[in-house]
Design a protein around this motif. Structure first.
Motif, short mmCIF file in Angstrom:
data_model
loop_
_atom_site.label_atom_id
_atom_site.label_comp_id
_atom_site.label_asym_id
_atom_site.label_seq_id
_atom_site.Cartn_x
_atom_site.Cartn_y
_atom_site.Cartn_z
N ASP A 82 0.64 -1.20 -0.14
CA ASP A 82 0.13 0.10 0.01
C ASP A 82 0.89 1.24 -0.03
OD1 ASP A 82 -2.41 -1.50 0.00
OD2 ASP A 82 -3.14 -0.85 2.00
N ASP A 124 -0.64 -2.84 -9.63
CA ASP A 124 -0.66 -3.53 -8.50
C ASP A 124 -0.72 -5.25 -8.58
OD1 ASP A 124 -0.79 -4.60 -5.79
OD2 ASP A 124 -1.68 -2.86 -4.95
N ARG A 140 -1.35 -7.25 -6.56
CA ARG A 140 -2.21 -7.94 -5.60
C ARG A 140 -3.80 -7.71 -6.43
NH1 ARG A 140 -1.20 -4.44 -0.41
NH2 ARG A 140 -1.77 -2.90 -1.95
N ARG A 141 -4.84 -8.65 -5.92
CA ARG A 141 -6.13 -8.59 -6.76
C ARG A 141 -7.00 -7.75 -5.89
NH1 ARG A 141 -6.71 -11.76 -11.06
NH2 ARG A 141 -5.22 -13.51 -11.61
N THR A 142 -6.63 -7.77 -4.49
CA THR A 142 -7.49 -7.23 -3.69
C THR A 142 -6.60 -6.15 -2.92
OG1 THR A 142 -7.36 -8.60 -1.84
CG2 THR A 142 -9.20 -8.70 -3.41
N ILE A 143 -7.10 -4.77 -2.54
CA ILE A 143 -6.26 -3.96 -1.87
C ILE A 143 -7.36 -3.38 -0.54
CG2 ILE A 143 -5.07 -3.12 -3.88
CD1 ILE A 143 -6.72 -0.84 -4.01
N SER A 144 -6.36 -2.77 0.34
CA SER A 144 -7.19 -2.20 1.60
C SER A 144 -8.09 -1.09 1.23
CB SER A 144 -6.25 -2.03 2.51
OG SER A 144 -5.53 -0.68 2.27
N GLU A 145 -9.03 -0.54 1.97
CA GLU A 145 -10.02 0.51 1.82
C GLU A 145 -9.18 1.60 1.88
OE1 GLU A 145 -13.33 0.59 4.58
OE2 GLU A 145 -14.06 -1.48 3.80
N ALA A 194 -7.48 2.08 -1.53
CA ALA A 194 -8.59 2.53 -2.63
C ALA A 194 -8.81 3.91 -2.43
CB ALA A 194 -9.74 1.83 -2.38
N THR A 199 -5.20 -3.92 -10.50
CA THR A 199 -4.80 -4.49 -9.61
C THR A 199 -4.90 -6.17 -10.36
OG1 THR A 199 -7.29 -5.00 -9.01
CG2 THR A 199 -5.99 -3.73 -7.75
N GLY A 200 -4.21 -6.91 -9.65
CA GLY A 200 -3.87 -8.51 -10.40
C GLY A 200 -3.07 -8.02 -11.85
N ASP A 219 -0.72 -13.48 -11.62
CA ASP A 219 -1.19 -14.15 -10.55
C ASP A 219 -0.10 -14.12 -9.49
OD1 ASP A 219 -2.08 -15.91 -8.70
OD2 ASP A 219 -2.90 -17.25 -10.00
#
Length: 997
Positions: free
Chosen positions: A338, A359, A361-366, A369, A381-382, A403
């Protein structure tokens, strides 16, 4: 305004313009700029060429970890190469040059190496030039031909042959708490320790304390973090028990909390102020150490990751926040954590344009974002960057779905235009000093980083050094570390609130993106990810072997950005985890240290000048000084027109006739105290000291463990458990080292304490028939007659009100006394003795006369105790006790050491009236042309005023058995060959009546 300078912001002084040149081109910056920030502000991207392939390179970082932007500084007609542009504070008239290019940085013929491709991979030199002697290309002759060209091409900057006109200093400092690092946590730790009354030194490698707070744009306690840091610094600077050392890099952590540091005093100035050094080297001994050294951002290896314009995300943020420099018009961020989102948001606020955030990563923190929204982009992402485009600077990237769990690429790739790529692959705490202190780093799976080991010495970490990269974490751990160092129990009182959003800086375990093209791990040495895998295939799987085979981490930055990615790639190749692969050792220095600072005042003759308290008196009274061990001692006190020989004959003759005085303050002196002191001396000396009465002295001899003579001297018993040992001047250090070794290692159970007190005592020896008369005129509080002060006796009294200790002993063979006093009274006592001796014609004498007197008497010194002789060789076997064992007693009777044909001490008399010459050989026959067979050599010689002839001491085969025989002195270097007589080494007063009278 400069092409890349933001309209406002930063801590530079925009009202002050600084002019400098780079490769002869004139540029301008502002006060507070580094060379790197000033070049970036002027739109300069190409700053150097890489080591092996000569690839174009630009600024990569903003600090001490810079691998690319190394330049040569020209100052005072001296070239200083390999200085990171990120560490150079610009000043008017600064001249800098790029390196490793010919004929120019833009057009470099060395770039042809890129055509070599795989042929120039890891181990290129070993395989091509150092293989077995099979075929012409692998012969030794071929290597000898190629070596000069390879060495000419090796390296980056070019060293200078001109002498360095700068001055350097060294300093020793002691403190209760040393805080290394002046960031948020370091300031908190220093304040807590200082408020507890501790003596604190705060060392910060940057020009200003505050670190991340100065350019982050965050808030602490409701006000800008930069203001908070400057206020905290002002408070600390106002305290009497705090010393702040800016521009100071602590580079080594040694045993006993001894740390080495380099302070840069004049590098940021056009000219070093008169009387000031350029650098100052510090040796700091601390009761406790707080390591608040922070963390360094890591890159990610991917194809084309070395183009100019590719930078660390934290560097892009710092250039915008601290220097007001926008590193690009369209910036893309590439990350696995992040922190890059914070950098993107900060760049947007500074007026920059964020083109994309990529990024893995496929998911990031709020929080991430929200920061992306502030930057005006939707993160990709991803996905991963698989290629960069451009020539001498990046013009775009290629992005492809990725991936992170498997490292696989999929789907279609698409290009994104940009002129700056900011990369963040996570953070590595700066654990170098902690590791140097003697423990193994510990891998943290969450942070994907090596964290500091458990303390092996009295130190504690703070802030991001511990893996917490947040401002709140820096405040918390910094405060706790300071309280720990102050001896107080940490409390949970509320700390200042910060304005930083809670982000997740734990990175995804992605260190490399595989694709087409070279992915660089070590940017300076051109080590690629494929080089690491090649090392694995060729069997270099140990991380230490990997380092040396590929040169990974061996550049001037010492792997600060490349170490962990390289280890991760090797671990993957081996199919093991990163902690199983291990890490290379962190060795000092942490950052390059100027050789001038290491030498400091110790250049030219590197020996320290040790002067006795009477030194100036000697010089004022005509003494010609000479070196004796580490000391300066009078050689002669020459009268006008006198030769050295005439002077020492006069001085020695005065001692024999009346009285002379010599400065013997240089003798080694060691206080030996404790309940087992007498037993200890019995073990280290060949003769007994436990039977020595209090108030008496005894001559002693030490042997080495192999039975060879080591040192001689007198030891005085001042109390039941209190002895004062004297040694020869040259052997003071080695004897102390020897005694400490046997006490610490061989006999640790003995209750004995040793202290070198050589500098505590000043001493003068007065010798001659009238010596007692001189003492009687000036000594009060004691008698000095034969009954009160017999031979080897000790008395205490005063001279002109100053306390003295007097021992009656003789090196000259005359009635003689040594007068000891505190060093501060040395000159006073010397002058009082001179005044008292004036009616008797007292004569000061130097080393030449001292040597003459001892040769006449047959006393031995280091010339005879030369590391090859035994007590028997020197006819000191009467000192070998048969009642006790001692060091060397077990080996001194080996057959070779008791052979009757060994060289032994004799006296030599010149029969042709010519000098003998030290080191000349003794032969039984021959001539100057036919030198004959040597039977020994002369150790010392002089003209004897007592015998009126040239005499000497020698070590000759057979020794005493040759007394009364004749031989020849053979000295072809001095064109000397002449007859001599071999006699007893006791030339003068052999029965000792004069010194016992």
């Amino acid at each position: 305004m400069s092409p890349r300078r933001s309209a406002s912001g930063g801590s530079i002084d925009r009202l002050r313009t600084i002019r400098f040149t780079f490769d002869g081109e004139a540029y301008a910056g502002h006060a507070g700029d580094t060379l790197a920030s000033a070049l970036l502000a002027n739109g300069v991207r190409l700053v150097g060429r890489s080591f092996k392939y000569h690839r174009p390179r630009g600024v990569f970082t903003a600090g001490i970890d810079e691998p690319n932007a190394l330049v040569t500084i020209l100052r005072d007609n001296v070239r200083e190469p390999n200085i990171p542009a990120t560490r150079i504070e610009i000043y008017d008239g600064l001249r800098a040059e790029s390196q490793n290019r010919f004929p120019s940085l833009a057009f470099d013929l060395g770039a042809v190496n890129r055509l070599g491709g795989r042929m120039l991979g890891a181990g290129f030199y070993y395989k091509t030039f150092m293989g077995p002697a099979v075929g012409p290309l692998r012969s030794t002759r071929f290597w000898m031909f190629c070596e000069r060209f390879i060495r000419r091409a090796a390296g980056l900057g070019r060293a200078d042959h001109a002498p360095d006109p700068s001055r350097y200093e060294r300093m020793n400092a002691f403190c209760d708490v040393l805080v290394v690092g002046g960031g948020i946590s370091g300031l908190m730790a220093a304040e807590a320790a200082a408020r507890a009354g501790k003596r604190v030194i705060l060392a910060e490698q940057e020009p200003e304390t505050g670190g991340f707070a100065l350019w982050s744009g965050e808030t602490i306690a409701g006000k800008p973090a930069a203001d908070w840091a400057r206020t905290m610094t002002e408070k600390l600077a106002a305290l009497d028990n705090v010393r702040i050392l800016p521009r100071t890099t602590v580079w080594g952590h040694y045993d006993g909390n001894t740390l080495a540091a380099l302070e840069r005093i004049g590098d940021h100035l056009p000219k070093t102020p008169k009387g000031h050094p350029r650098h100052r080297h510090w040796t700091i001994r601390a009761g406790a150490v707080v390591l608040a050294t922070g963390a360094l951002e890591r890159p990610i290896a991917f194809p084309g990751n070395d183009r100019p314009g590719v930078m660390l995300a934290g560097a892009v943020r710092r250039y915008a926040g601290e220097f007001g420099v926008l590193c690009g018009d369209r910036t893309v961020f590439f990350t696995n954590n992040d922190s890059a989102y914070q950098a993107a948001s900060a760049l947007k606020r500074a007026g920059g344009h964020v083109a994309a955030i990529v990024d893995v990563r496929r998911t990031i923190s709020e929080a991430a974002a929200a920061l992306a929204a502030e930057a005006g982009v939707v993160p990709l992402t991803g996905q991963a960057i698989v290629e960069t485009r451009g020539g001498r600077q990046v013009t775009g990237i290629v992005v492809q779905p990725f991936d992170a769990a498997t490292g696989a690429l999929s789907g279609d790739a698409r290009p994104v235009e940009c002129d700056c790529l900011a990369v963040s692959g996570g953070f590595q705490p700066v654990i170098h000093l902690a590791s140097q202190a003697g423990a193994k780093a510990e891998w943290d799976e969450t942070m994907q980083a090596f964290l500091p080991p458990a303390p092996g010495q009295h130190w504690r970490g703070a802030g991001s050094f511990l893996g917490d990269m947040t401002t709140a974490g820096a405040l918390e751990t910094g405060r706790d570390a300071g309280l720990w160092a102050s001896g107080k129990k940490p409390s949970r009182a509320k700390l200042p609130e910060t304005g930083a959003p809670p982000i997740d800086i734990a990175p995804a375990p992605v260190f490399e993106i595989r694709g087409k093209g070279k992915a660089f791990v070590d940017l300076q040495h051109d080590v690629t990810a494929d080089d690491v895998r090649l090392a694995h295939r060729e069997g270099f799987v140990s991380v230490e072997h990997l380092k040396r085979y590929t040169t990974l981490g061996m550049a001037t930055d010492q792997g600060k950005t490349s170490n962990v990615p390289g280890l991760a790639i090797m671990a993957e190749a081996r199919g093991i985890s990163i902690p199983e692969a291990g890490t290379t050792r962190f060795r000092p220095p942490y950052a390059p240290v100027s050789i001038g600072a290491l030498a400091a005042e110790r250049y030219g003759d590197l020996k320290p000048d040790r002067l006795t308290p009477m030194h100036d008196w000697h010089v004022e009274h005509g003494a010609r000084m000479m070196e004796a061990g580490l000391w300066h001692r009078p050689m002669i006190y020459g009268a006008p027109g006198e030769t050295v020989e005439q002077a020492y004959i006069r001085e020695a003759g005065a001692v024999r006739r009346s009285v002379g005085i010599v400065d013997v303050s240089t003798l080694g002196k060691i206080a030996v105290k404790g309940p087992d002191a007498a037993e200890f001396l019995d073990r280290v000396y060949t003769n007994m000291f436990s039977t020595l009465p209090v108030g008496r002295a005894r001559y002693g001899l030490m042997l080495r463990e192999d039975g060879i003579a080591f040192d001689d001297g007198t030891t005085w018993r001042l109390g039941e458990n209190d002895f004062l040992m004297t040694t020869t001047t040259a052997n003071a250090g080695p004897v102390m080292q020897h005694l400490e070794y046997v006490l610490d290692v061989v006999w640790p159970d003995l209750r004995v304490h040793l202290t070198s007190v050589t500098d505590q005592w000043a001493s003068a020896a007065i010798a001659g028939p009238d010596a007692r008369k001189v003492l009687e005129k000036c000594v009060a509080g004691t008698m000095v007659d034969n009954e009160a002060l017999p031979f080897m006796g000790i008395v205490r009294g005063t001279v002109e009100g100053a306390p003295v200790m007097i021992c009656r002993l003789s090196f000259s063979g005359e009635l003689a006394y040594e007068v000891y006093c505190g060093a501060g009274h040395g000159l006073h006592i010397w002058e009082a003795l001179m005044d008292a001796g004036e009616p008797f014609g007292i004569t000061p004498y130097g080393m030449e006369a001292l040597g003459t007197l001892r040769i006449e008497k047959g006393h031995v010194t280091g010339a005879e105790i030369d590391g090859r002789t035994t007590a028997r060789d020197l006819y000191l076997d009467w000192m070998l006790s048969k009642k006790k064992p001692f060091i060397g007693s077990g080996l001194m009777d080996r057959p070779g050491l008791i052979d009757r044909n060994r060289i032994r001490l004799v006296g030599v008399i010149s029969l042709d009236g010519q000098p003998l010459g030290g080191g000349a050989h003794i032969v039984e026959g021959g001539s100057l042309d036919d030198l004959g067979q040597s039977i020994g050599h002369i150790t010392a010689f002089c003209y004897s005023p007592a015998l009126a002839k040239y005499i000497g001491l020698a070590l000759v085969k057979g020794g005493k058995a040759r007394h009364g025989t004749r031989a020849f002195v053979s000295d072809p270097l001095r064109k000397r060959f002449g007859p001599v007589e071999l006699v007893s080494h006791h030339f003068f007063d052999p029965d000792g009546r004069r010194m016992h009278g």
